[in-house]
Design an enzyme around this catalytic site. Structure first.
Site, PDB file in Angstrom:
ATOM      1  N   HIS A 155       0.796  -1.236   0.000  1.00 19.14           N
ATOM      2  CA  HIS A 155       0.000   0.000   0.000  1.00 19.14           C
ATOM      3  C   HIS A 155       0.826   1.283   0.000  1.00 19.14           C
ATOM      4  O   HIS A 155       0.272   2.358  -0.268  1.00 19.14           O
ATOM      5  CB  HIS A 155      -0.933   0.062   1.215  1.00 19.14           C
ATOM      6  CG  HIS A 155      -1.912  -1.067   1.303  1.00 19.14           C
ATOM      7  ND1 HIS A 155      -2.794  -1.369   0.289  1.00 19.14           N
ATOM      8  CD2 HIS A 155      -2.156  -1.970   2.295  1.00 19.14           C
ATOM      9  CE1 HIS A 155      -3.537  -2.417   0.660  1.00 19.14           C
ATOM     10  NE2 HIS A 155      -3.156  -2.804   1.866  1.00 19.14           N
ATOM     11  N   ASP A 190      -2.811 -11.247  -1.241  1.00 24.61           N
ATOM     12  CA  ASP A 190      -3.242 -10.620   0.011  1.00 24.61           C
ATOM     13  C   ASP A 190      -4.735 -10.322  -0.121  1.00 24.61           C
ATOM     14  O   ASP A 190      -5.229 -10.069  -1.217  1.00 24.61           O
ATOM     15  CB  ASP A 190      -2.457  -9.310   0.170  1.00 24.61           C
ATOM     16  CG  ASP A 190      -2.631  -8.606   1.499  1.00 24.61           C
ATOM     17  OD1 ASP A 190      -1.673  -8.594   2.290  1.00 24.61           O
ATOM     18  OD2 ASP A 190      -3.727  -8.035   1.742  1.00 24.61           O
ATOM     19  N   HIS A 192      -6.249  -7.750   0.644  1.00 25.41           N
ATOM     20  CA  HIS A 192      -6.463  -6.349   0.248  1.00 25.41           C
ATOM     21  C   HIS A 192      -5.934  -6.096  -1.170  1.00 25.41           C
ATOM     22  O   HIS A 192      -5.045  -6.825  -1.641  1.00 25.41           O
ATOM     23  CB  HIS A 192      -5.753  -5.414   1.236  1.00 25.41           C
ATOM     24  CG  HIS A 192      -6.260  -5.525   2.642  1.00 25.41           C
ATOM     25  ND1 HIS A 192      -5.630  -6.292   3.602  1.00 25.41           N
ATOM     26  CD2 HIS A 192      -7.360  -4.992   3.229  1.00 25.41           C
ATOM     27  CE1 HIS A 192      -6.314  -6.212   4.742  1.00 25.41           C
ATOM     28  NE2 HIS A 192      -7.381  -5.436   4.549  1.00 25.41           N
ATOM     29  N   ASP A 281      -3.495 -12.797   4.973  1.00 30.99           N
ATOM     30  CA  ASP A 281      -4.808 -12.380   5.486  1.00 30.99           C
ATOM     31  C   ASP A 281      -5.953 -12.875   4.601  1.00 30.99           C
ATOM     32  O   ASP A 281      -7.129 -12.635   4.904  1.00 30.99           O
ATOM     33  CB  ASP A 281      -4.878 -10.856   5.693  1.00 30.99           C
ATOM     34  CG  ASP A 281      -4.338 -10.073   4.509  1.00 30.99           C
ATOM     35  OD1 ASP A 281      -4.053 -10.675   3.454  1.00 30.99           O
ATOM     36  OD2 ASP A 281      -4.205  -8.830   4.650  1.00 30.99           O
TER      37      ASP A 281
END
Ligand code: ZLV
Ligand code: CA
Ligand code: ZN
Length: 394
Positions: A155, A190, A192, A281
């Site tokens: 990110h 991931d 996200h 995750d």
């Protein structure tokens, strides 16, 4: 063995820096860098260190980091201390302007995504140094697979922190690979969206970014990113691929998308190197994610990317149920090497963390979690992505 269907072993190098394990995001924070030490201890206890070269490397330098990041932001990361932030004044204001120390929920000042942690610059230089060294090892041709479980901070932006990430080691590593390889594919499992990496290469014809991620009511972090319709810009058109998923996704549904999409990506883009962000995750039972993958389902994606026999950089990322994450990255290290390892976790220093899973590597996924992904949605998503990729083949 099933890890090695083509019968060929891979030359694997592995980066681990114990300086990262002690980094503290704060006691209420979900990001626990110690999970990387837990993974390392498991890898050692399974005897996997003998099957890899250990990368001993210096931390990234200011210039390494400033090759992508804004100098004002790098200066802030290099000078900020928790004490200076707490004292208020200029240091705090500057930090906040780069999204460091900014509460993620204004009404709850404790919910800071990117805290001004002690040893921040050292932490960034170490995890970024690992990904850079891993990229250089692949570029030099001495290894087939390079691993840095402390990297994968997808990110971080050019000029600000975001989503627990300060320096974008993935962007730095891809830039390094581009010096040796004509095209690089980035694949992100991931839970996200890999927004920082997509943005950095959204105009690039030489980097294809692919992210599989959770989508819930359009407000799952990072909000508004990773739509099926986001396909890249200019030279980069059809070289950004986004696969939004709903909560409850299981192994079968996930691989039913991953396998055909990545097969097509490899066929039409013909990358000379692969960077894979293996955020844990997306596993069942994560504290933030709501997907329902088993370790076997997660690792099956790694095994598939390995099967192309293209230089492969494996990175960590998210993962907030730390016993699951450490078990997953240990198993994926074994997959990289091409070794099947026993389900019984050997006795070692972090033993007690695995009691809840019966001291087994492969813990049991949730049985009663509703899968919100309909067959219709998955087929639509797959077909849309494959149609976009077809336009590159022409
Ligand atoms: O795994 O949770 O949703 C790579 C990675 O991809 C947000 N941040 C922000 C934007 C407004 N919201 C606040 C919601 C907070 C919910 C409570 C937390 C508790 C303590 C510390 C952090 C969180 C948290 N923050 C949970 N989800 C967020 C996300 C950022 C997710 C980053 C994922 C990073 C390493
Ligand atoms: Ca993703
Ligand atoms: Zn994540």
């Amino acid at each position: 063995s099933p890890s090695c269907p083509d019968g060929r072993k891979r030359r694997v190098c592995y980066y681990y820096d114990r300086g990262i394990a002690g980094v503290d995001y704060g006691e209420d924070h979900v990001m626990v860098p110690r999970r990387v030490d837990m993974a390392h201890a498991l890898i050692r206890s399974y005897g996997l260190l003998g099957d890899m070269s250990r990368l001993r490397t210096r931390p990234a330098t200011y210039d390494d980091i400033a090759a992508f990041h804004d100098r004002g932001y790098a200066d802030l990361l290099g000078s900020l201390t928790p004490e200076a932030f707490a004292a208020g004044g200029e240091a705090e204001l500057t930090a906040r302007s780069f999204n460091v120390g900014e509460p993620s929920k204004k009404e709850d000042p404790r919910s800071v995504d990117n805290p001004p942690i002690a040893g921040l610059w050292d932490y960034c230089c170490r995890y970024a140094g690992g990904s850079l060294a891993a990229a250089r090892a692949l570029a030099a041709g001495g290894y087939d697979i390079a691993i840095n479980w402390s990297g994968g901070m997808h990110h971080a932006c050019r000029d600000k922190a975001s989503g627990f990430c300060y320096v974008n080691d993935i962007v730095l590593a891809i830039r390094e690979l581009l010096a040796a390889f004509a095209r690089v594919v980035y694949v992100d499992i991931d839970v996200h969206h890999g927004d920082g990496v997509e943005t950095a290469f959204v105009h690039s014809g030489r980097v294809m970014t692919v992210s599989f991620h959770q989508r819930t009511n359009n407000d799952f972090f990072p909000k508004g990113r990773g739509n099926l319709a986001d396909v890249g810009v200019g030279e980069g058109v059809y070289r950004a691929v986004n696969v939004p998923l709903y909560a409850g996704m299981d192994d079968e549904g996930y691989y039913g998308l991953f396998q055909p999409i990545m097969e097509k990506v490899m066929e039409v883009f013909k990358p000379e190197a692969i960077v894979m962000q293996c955020g844990g995750d997306s596993l069942s039972g994560d504290r933030l994610g709501r997907l329902n993958l088993s370790i076997a389902g997660h690792a099956r994606c790694v095994r598939f990317m390995r099967s192309f026999d293209v230089p492969l950089l494996l990175l960590g990322g998210g993962g907030y149920t730390i016993n699951h994450v450490a078990a997953c990255w240990c198993y994926e290290t074994a997959v990289a090497i091409g070794k099947e390892i026993d389900d019984d976790i050997p006795q070692h220093c972090y033993d007690s963390y695995y009691q809840s899973q019966g001291y087994k590597l492969h813990y049991t996924v949730k049985k009663n979690l509703k899968n919100d992904n309909t067959n219709h949605h998955m087929t639509q998503t797959k077909n849309t992505v494959l149609r976009n990729l077809d336009k590159l083949a022409a």
